[in-house]
Write an enzyme that holds these catalytic residues in place. Structure first.
Site, mmCIF file in Angstrom:
data_model
loop_
_atom_site.group_PDB
_atom_site.id
_atom_site.type_symbol
_atom_site.label_atom_id
_atom_site.label_comp_id
_atom_site.label_asym_id
_atom_site.label_seq_id
_atom_site.Cartn_x
_atom_site.Cartn_y
_atom_site.Cartn_z
ATOM 1 N N CYS A 268 66.407 25.059 24.875
ATOM 2 C CA CYS A 268 66.428 23.605 24.687
ATOM 3 C C CYS A 268 65.145 23.095 24.064
ATOM 4 O O CYS A 268 64.078 23.666 24.231
ATOM 5 C CB CYS A 268 66.669 22.888 26.009
ATOM 6 S SG CYS A 268 65.483 23.260 27.315
ATOM 7 N N HIS B 46 68.907 13.930 28.944
ATOM 8 C CA HIS B 46 67.584 13.395 29.238
ATOM 9 C C HIS B 46 67.549 11.878 29.115
ATOM 10 O O HIS B 46 66.493 11.268 29.227
ATOM 11 C CB HIS B 46 66.546 14.034 28.320
ATOM 12 C CG HIS B 46 66.382 15.502 28.564
ATOM 13 N ND1 HIS B 46 67.225 16.426 28.002
ATOM 14 C CD2 HIS B 46 65.519 16.200 29.340
ATOM 15 C CE1 HIS B 46 66.864 17.643 28.402
ATOM 16 N NE2 HIS B 46 65.839 17.530 29.212
ATOM 17 N N CYS C 31 71.633 20.351 28.391
ATOM 18 C CA CYS C 31 70.744 20.933 29.386
ATOM 19 C C CYS C 31 71.372 20.735 30.765
ATOM 20 O O CYS C 31 72.469 20.175 30.877
ATOM 21 C CB CYS C 31 69.355 20.270 29.309
ATOM 22 S SG CYS C 31 68.006 21.358 29.860
#
Length: 764
Positions: free
Chosen positions: A650, A701, A733
């Protein structure tokens, strides 16, 4: 001989900043309370550094989220669409929205791209540039913090700026009609105003960070550097002392750029590249600049070897004179925990070798005292390091012998990917665009409390495991109801993807309060590798085996790879890093084979750190990939063709290392591509990457919930570059840091997008 520091940890000794930011984001405190927490942390940092004897103390090294994002705000480098957000006090709402996205009041704005800061595990928010972009002073932070520091400490603080070349280099052009270095004139005019304003406020030193100097710079980048600093030095040479810093590697290849530049001091990284001193000293003898030696390791937690550091100091003083030598850590102390005195359970043999940020500042004082004649400090340091190295808990000769016995056959799967893929398709019978997640699901307050209760022995092992099993069963039902194709157990028993494994491996220790910032409010507690490593017993088998009994769908075994465990730990410095990597790889290999023997035939070995570990100069890449790819294959290649090996990476630039990623020979690689709109996949297509790919279609995120259309469009874009039979659909992620009310609707939309793709994209 001046003693100075490049930057200090900003999260607070008890992660006060993390807690305050998250409270602000959830509207539990207002901006004033948030700013008060930041002010308190800054002031403690400044006072501590003054107390420990620094001559130059940095300011503007504090950040509420990321220092690169701070620089974007200072320079007015803000994408236009963020100005639709109510600004808030000191632009705080725009600032956080650039980092996290914004989804309310009828607005739906995606967060800016994020990637790794050079070869560290710190993440920064990538600046965005447009053609002919104008810059201007948009934030008062650097000036107000300078004034604030002046009121707290007696020495005049040293403001810290990311330099113009590094700032432009770290950013991205939003269209390809120009090169970001073309913006040097526009941005330089603002830097000049900033420097002048700091002079007007009484600054006598300013630190300008140009870590790009250690990279393989293009001609255009070198020309931009020369142009910028000739102009800066012509304007300011006699008005303020400019300290230009480089770190993470050496500058011997770029030192010639300073021939026509007049600045007061240049900082070089002796920790990472000690041999560069011999190449650089002759230049300094002719140039009359001050040389700042980066002697204290700002990226690891081991005590400084004073005997070695003194050699470099004396060599520099002999050549230049004491007044032309400064000493400092090699880089900002952002990358290490704050205070070793907050650790109470580390074995004395190991603790005596360790040093955190506060101790590293004290080490500068010790080195200065030794130069002035204090032999006792030097002898104590020598004795301490010698005694620790003799410790029987560090070395295990059986483990060292096992590494020596590794053969080439241990590094190869039985057949090539195409053969394996057919066998795996027959076994799993998954649809096109199979859906899965990366591993972790929300770590709620209830789950964290449960782990803490067990750690404090308030719950028996039986009680704890029963409660964790309840969460796993509930998650499996949620995943089945959503319609995911390959499930995970959620990792509720895991505190951190590295620390969980380190707690179960010989040769590791966990700290109690050794927190380090990874990005924003995300803090990690890197384990310490102090000795030889081996697996003591099965680490994940019971939880994965239990999970598989609760569903007919395949459950992924979830492991962290050897390179990531290595890179996200503080690594022993008394043997070759490759040897440590192979020891960890053999421990993971043992776990992989235990999972396969128990019937788990999809196993994910995460390697998000493989790119960040890459040396900054290409000449050093071959030796790195030689051991890092070997370590991954050593961990993953002992399985049958039918067992499907996944890996995850990532937030890194992979374009220039695709050959090496391919050499890892994972059956499926998942990675971040959502923020960059699948840009990375074009490189995979041009390379003709042969194996399976799961390009993240959902940015975890950010708290925003992506729509079905948004994710379908990303899948459609991916299908233009990657064969459909090789495409997986997943978030970018793990979901650990998100809330359930964000995760469930986002995954629903992701699965709808995958089903839509099965109907609409197959015939394209």
């Amino acid at each position: 001989m001046l003693k100075h520091n490049l930057g200090y940890p900003r999260i607070g000794i008890r992660r006060e900043l993390k807690k305050a930011c998250e409270a602000y984001w959830s509207s539990k405190i207002d901006y004033q309370e948030l700013f008060n927490v930041g002010r308190k942390i800054r002031q403690i940092n400044w006072i501590d550094q003054e107390k420990f004897g620094l001559d130059l103390i940095p300011c503007n090294d504090f950040s509420f989220y990321d220092h690169v994002l701070d620089m974007s705000l200072l320079l007015g480098s803000i994408p236009d669409y963020f100005f639709s957000i109510p600004e808030g006090e000191e632009n705080i709402n725009i600032y956080f929205s650039m980092a996290r996205g914004f989804q309310k009041k009828g607005l739906d704005l995606k967060a800016m791209e994020m990637t790794k800061w050079f070869n560290t595990n710190y993440h920064y928010i990538v600046p965005e540039f447009k053609k002919d972009q104008k810059f201007y002073i948009h934030s008062n932070k650097i000036f107000s913090e300078f004034e604030e520091a002046k009121s707290i400490i007696k020495v005049i603080p040293k403001p810290v700026l990311i330099g113009p070349i590094t700032y432009l280099f770290l950013g991205k052009e939003k269209d390809k009609s120009f090169h970001r270095m073309d913006l040097i004139d526009n941005i330089l005019s603002v830097y000049i105003k900033i420097i002048q304003k700091l002079i007007d406020k009484g600054a006598t030193w300013i630190q300008i960070d140009e870590p790009v100097l250690v990279l393989d710079l293009s001609t255009k980048e070198k020309e931009a550097f020369l142009y910028a600093y000739q102009k800066i030095s012509n304007l300011f040479f006699n008005k303020i002392n400019i300290l230009l810093t480089s770190y993470f590697d050496g500058v011997a290849e770029t030192i010639h750029l300073f021939r026509d530049i007049s600045i007061q001091a240049l900082h070089i990284d002796i920790v990472e590249k000690p041999k560069q001193l011999d190449d650089i000293l002759p230049f300094f003898m002719d140039k009359k600049m001050i040389l700042s030696l980066g002697l204290i390791d700002g990226r690891n937690i081991w005590k400084n070897n004073y005997s070695e550091s003194i050699k470099y100091i004396k060599k520099s003083i002999d050549a230049l004179g004491e007044k032309r030598v400064m000493i400092a850590p090699n880089c900002s102390l952002l990358h290490v925990p704050i205070d070793l005195n907050e650790e109470y359970s580390i074995h004395s043999d190991i603790k005596n070798k360790m040093s955190f940020a506060k101790q590293k500042i004290c080490e500068l004082n010790d080195l200065n005292s030794i130069i002035k004649g204090s032999k006792n400090i030097l002898m104590e340091n020598i004795h301490s390091l010698e005694e620790s190295q003799k410790s029987l808990i560090i070395h295990d000769h059986k483990i060292k012998e096992r590494v020596l016995q590794v053969e080439e056959k241990y590094l190869r799967r039985k057949n090539i990917f195409n053969i394996r893929q057919k066998k795996q398709n027959n076994k799993f019978n998954l649809p096109l665009f199979p859906t899965t997640t990366i591993g972790s699901f929300p770590q709620t307050k209830k789950i964290r409390s449960l782990r803490n209760q067990y750690k404090r022995k308030e719950l028996s092992k039986k009680e704890y495991e029963k409660k964790i099993q309840y969460f796993i069963v509930d998650l499996i039902k949620k995943q089945e109801n959503l319609g995911l194709d390959v499930l995970v157990h959620g990792e509720f028993e895991r505190n951190d993807m590295v620390e969980f494994f380190s707690d179960k491996l010989k040769g590791f220790l966990s700290t109690e309060n050794g927190w380090v910032q990874s990005y924003g409010s995300r803090c990690v507690k890197p384990p310490v590798i102090y000795g030889d490593v081996k697996r003591l017993h099965e680490m994940t088998l019971d939880w994965i085996r239990f999970s598989q009994t609760k569903t007919k769908k395949p459950i992924k075994g979830m492991l962290t790879g050897p390179v990531t465990i290595l890179k996200w730990s503080f690594v022993r410095n008394d043997q070759a890093i490759s040897n440590t990597a192979y020891q960890i790889a053999l421990a993971i290999r043992d776990e992989v084979q235990s999972l396969e023997n128990a019937g788990i035939q999809i196993i994910q070995i995460d390697e998000p750190a493989i790119r960040e570990g890459l040396p900054l100069k290409k000449k050093d890449w071959i030796s790195y990939f030689d051991w890092s790819i070997k370590a991954f294959r050593l961990s993953s290649s002992g399985v049958n063709d039918e067992t499907q090996i996944h890996t995850h990476m990532c937030y890194s630039e992979f374009n220039d290392i695709l050959e090496h990623i391919s050499n890892m020979d994972a059956d499926v690689i998942t990675m971040e591509t959502s923020r960059s709109r699948m840009e990375l996949l074009k490189a995979f297509s041009e390379f003709s990457y042969p194996n399976g790919i799961g390009p993240g279609v959902y940015d975890i995120h950010s708290p925003r919930i992506p729509s079905v259309k948004e994710m379908f469009d990303l899948i459609k874009e991916a299908s233009k570059n990657i064969p459909i039979r090789n495409l997986w659909i997943n978030p970018d992620c793990g979901l650990k840091t998100r809330k359930w009310e964000e995760v469930i609707p986002s995954l629903k939309n992701m699965i709808k997008a995958a089903k839509l793709a099965r109907r609409k994209i197959i015939d394209i």
